[in-house]
Design an enzyme around this catalytic site. Structure first.
Site, PDB file in Angstrom:
ATOM      1  N   GLY A  23       0.843  -1.206   0.000  1.00 42.12           N
ATOM      2  CA  GLY A  23       0.000   0.000   0.000  1.00 42.12           C
ATOM      3  C   GLY A  23       0.871   1.245   0.000  1.00 42.12           C
ATOM      4  O   GLY A  23       0.575   2.236   0.650  1.00 42.12           O
ATOM      5  N   GLN A  83      -1.855   7.766   0.873  1.00 42.72           N
ATOM      6  CA  GLN A  83      -1.458   9.041   1.513  1.00 42.72           C
ATOM      7  C   GLN A  83      -0.302   8.836   2.495  1.00 42.72           C
ATOM      8  O   GLN A  83       0.674   9.591   2.484  1.00 42.72           O
ATOM      9  CB  GLN A  83      -2.664   9.637   2.266  1.00 42.72           C
ATOM     10  CG  GLN A  83      -2.366  10.996   2.878  1.00 42.72           C
ATOM     11  CD  GLN A  83      -3.415  11.497   3.848  1.00 42.72           C
ATOM     12  OE1 GLN A  83      -4.246  10.736   4.345  1.00 42.72           O
ATOM     13  NE2 GLN A  83      -3.371  12.781   4.147  1.00 42.72           N
ATOM     14  N   ASP A 127       2.195  -1.803  -4.374  1.00 42.15           N
ATOM     15  CA  ASP A 127       0.794  -1.365  -4.311  1.00 42.15           C
ATOM     16  C   ASP A 127       0.061  -2.053  -5.462  1.00 42.15           C
ATOM     17  O   ASP A 127       0.690  -2.527  -6.410  1.00 42.15           O
ATOM     18  CB  ASP A 127       0.706   0.177  -4.466  1.00 42.15           C
ATOM     19  CG  ASP A 127      -0.619   0.732  -3.941  1.00 42.15           C
ATOM     20  OD1 ASP A 127      -0.602   1.457  -2.924  1.00 42.15           O
ATOM     21  OD2 ASP A 127      -1.673   0.408  -4.530  1.00 42.15           O
ATOM     22  N   ILE A 128      -1.258  -2.072  -5.359  1.00 48.66           N
ATOM     23  CA  ILE A 128      -2.031  -2.663  -6.468  1.00 48.66           C
ATOM     24  C   ILE A 128      -2.004  -1.732  -7.676  1.00 48.66           C
ATOM     25  O   ILE A 128      -2.220  -2.157  -8.809  1.00 48.66           O
ATOM     26  CB  ILE A 128      -3.476  -2.953  -5.993  1.00 48.66           C
ATOM     27  CG1 ILE A 128      -4.206  -3.892  -6.961  1.00 48.66           C
ATOM     28  CG2 ILE A 128      -4.249  -1.639  -5.770  1.00 48.66           C
ATOM     29  CD1 ILE A 128      -5.480  -4.483  -6.411  1.00 48.66           C
ATOM     30  N   ARG A 129      -1.701  -0.437  -7.395  1.00 49.70           N
ATOM     31  CA  ARG A 129      -1.671   0.560  -8.484  1.00 49.70           C
ATOM     32  C   ARG A 129      -0.256   0.627  -9.080  1.00 49.70           C
ATOM     33  O   ARG A 129       0.691   0.119  -8.476  1.00 49.70           O
ATOM     34  CB  ARG A 129      -2.007   1.945  -7.912  1.00 49.70           C
ATOM     35  CG  ARG A 129      -3.405   2.041  -7.360  1.00 49.70           C
ATOM     36  CD  ARG A 129      -3.623   3.341  -6.616  1.00 49.70           C
ATOM     37  NE  ARG A 129      -3.282   3.228  -5.201  1.00 49.70           N
ATOM     38  CZ  ARG A 129      -3.572   4.202  -4.321  1.00 49.70           C
ATOM     39  NH1 ARG A 129      -4.137   5.324  -4.708  1.00 49.70           N
ATOM     40  NH2 ARG A 129      -3.272   4.050  -3.033  1.00 49.70           N
ATOM     41  N   ASN A 132      -1.018  -7.122  -5.093  1.00 48.81           N
ATOM     42  CA  ASN A 132      -2.364  -7.024  -4.515  1.00 48.81           C
ATOM     43  C   ASN A 132      -2.302  -7.468  -3.062  1.00 48.81           C
ATOM     44  O   ASN A 132      -1.883  -8.593  -2.779  1.00 48.81           O
ATOM     45  CB  ASN A 132      -3.316  -7.922  -5.326  1.00 48.81           C
ATOM     46  CG  ASN A 132      -4.755  -7.840  -4.811  1.00 48.81           C
ATOM     47  OD1 ASN A 132      -4.996  -7.450  -3.664  1.00 48.81           O
ATOM     48  ND2 ASN A 132      -5.699  -8.190  -5.664  1.00 48.81           N
ATOM     49  N   TYR A 138     -15.044   0.582   8.646  1.00 51.00           N
ATOM     50  CA  TYR A 138     -13.619   0.911   8.775  1.00 51.00           C
ATOM     51  C   TYR A 138     -13.188   0.801  10.242  1.00 51.00           C
ATOM     52  O   TYR A 138     -12.216   0.122  10.578  1.00 51.00           O
ATOM     53  CB  TYR A 138     -13.399   2.324   8.254  1.00 51.00           C
ATOM     54  CG  TYR A 138     -12.022   2.907   8.445  1.00 51.00           C
ATOM     55  CD1 TYR A 138     -11.844   4.039   9.229  1.00 51.00           C
ATOM     56  CD2 TYR A 138     -10.913   2.350   7.824  1.00 51.00           C
ATOM     57  CE1 TYR A 138     -10.579   4.602   9.390  1.00 51.00           C
ATOM     58  CE2 TYR A 138      -9.656   2.912   7.977  1.00 51.00           C
ATOM     59  CZ  TYR A 138      -9.503   4.043   8.769  1.00 51.00           C
ATOM     60  OH  TYR A 138      -8.257   4.597   8.914  1.00 51.00           O
TER      61      TYR A 138
END
Ligand code: VAH
Length: 315
Positions: free
Chosen positions: A8, A12, A34-36, A52, A142
């Site tokens: 991750g 942020q 990160d997955i991105r 992932n 959350y």
């Protein structure tokens, strides 16, 4: 030699924590994932893989191949996003943690970091100076997932001696990396809008006090927690940590000192309900006592720093 995997790393907190850990341990010792695709601020600063957080076999294989000794698991769906898809939020926030805890035991990782949040507290928690130990009845998925996760971290420590450490972050404000799907994100958006349009419509109403922290403090606090000798870590749930509390009209007033004509208006949305259930201020004396936590940024100092860097970024 410590070798850290950050899962991750493009979020942020992830972007700034990756850059800070690379400064501390050396770029090659911090593998970001990160997955991105890789965040622009990370490119060229060290190794990166697309990964992932839900893919346990891939994570386990990477830990073995790269001889990882620590994992920072930052991937999660935050409060506002989570309420739009509760089941998915629960699956991602919990599955990713349980998988990493298991890998931590199997591969004898030296440390794991997993962030919690003041979102674990709910309407029945004392709102002022919320204690480290108190009534905990979260109302968002959350918050539920973060408190359940704290209990799992404590269990893995008690049962298998895993050194998992955690902080209950307040709302975090940063200029480098974008926030994503939080209820406290208004406190970041307001700076960008103040510079762009000279005005901002807040999705939280005036008088909505929330605990907040500048990202510089949050990153330093995270590393200080992880660097603290194990005997100083007295809770294996998650440490309350705080710096300041403010309401939208107060951050607006701090901005007006730099941008005199700046105007704020209010249009509360579904996130007001979430914010109403959270503490207004946090008692973090346990963190200050156990491992020497202290904040350095208050609202005025944060506002000057935010506007200084954002003006430079947008120039
Ligand atoms: C959120 N920024 O708004 C996060 C944080 C205390 C709030 O956990 O969901």
């Amino acid at each position: 030699m410590e070798k850290i995997l950050i899962i991750g790393a493009c979020g942020q907190i992830g972007v700034e924590l990756t850059l800070a850990l690379r400064k501390l341990y050396g770029a090659s010792q911090v593998l970001a994932s990160d997955i991105r695709d890789e965040h622009p601020l990370l490119s060229g600063t060290g190794p990166y893989v697309v990964l992932n957080a839900m893919d346990a076999p891939a994570i386990h294989a990477l830990v073995k191949k790269e001889k990882i000794t620590q994992i920072y698991l930052l991937a999660a769906l935050l409060s506002a996003t989570g309420e739009k898809d509760p089941k998915r939020a629960w699956d991602i926030n919990m599955q990713s943690l349980l998988q990493v805890l298991d890998i931590g035991v199997q591969e004898k990782l030296t440390k794991i970091y997993w962030p919690s949040s003041i979102a674990v507290f709910g309407h029945t928690t004392p709102k002022q100076n919320t204690p480290q130990e108190t009534i905990v009845e979260p109302k968002t998925v959350y918050g539920i997932s973060k408190y359940a996760g704290e209990l799992w971290c404590q269990y893995y420590h008690q049962r298998w001696g895993l050194d998992v450490r955690s902080l209950r972050y307040p709302g975090l404000i940063s200029w480098k990396s974008e926030p994503g799907g939080g209820t406290t994100d208004y406190a970041v958006e307001i700076y960008h809008e103040a510079l762009k349009h000279g005005s901002y419509t807040s999705f939280l109403d005036k008088g909505t006090y929330l605990p907040m922290m500048y990202m510089d403090d949050a990153i330093r606090g995270t590393i200080e927690l992880m660097e603290a000798p194990v005997e100083q870590i007295k809770t294996r749930m998650s440490y309350n940590i705080s710096a300041m509390s403010f309401a939208p009209e107060e951050i607006a007033a701090a901005i007006q000192k730099h941008i005199p004509g700046f105007e704020i208006s209010y249009a509360p949305d579904f996130r007001q309900q979430i914010a109403n259930g959270w503490p207004q201020s946090i008692d973090d004396h346990a963190a200050r006592q156990d491992w020497g936590w202290k904040h350095e940024f208050d609202l005025q100092k944060m506002t000057s720093d935010m506007l200084f860097h954002l003006k430079k970024q947008k120039a």
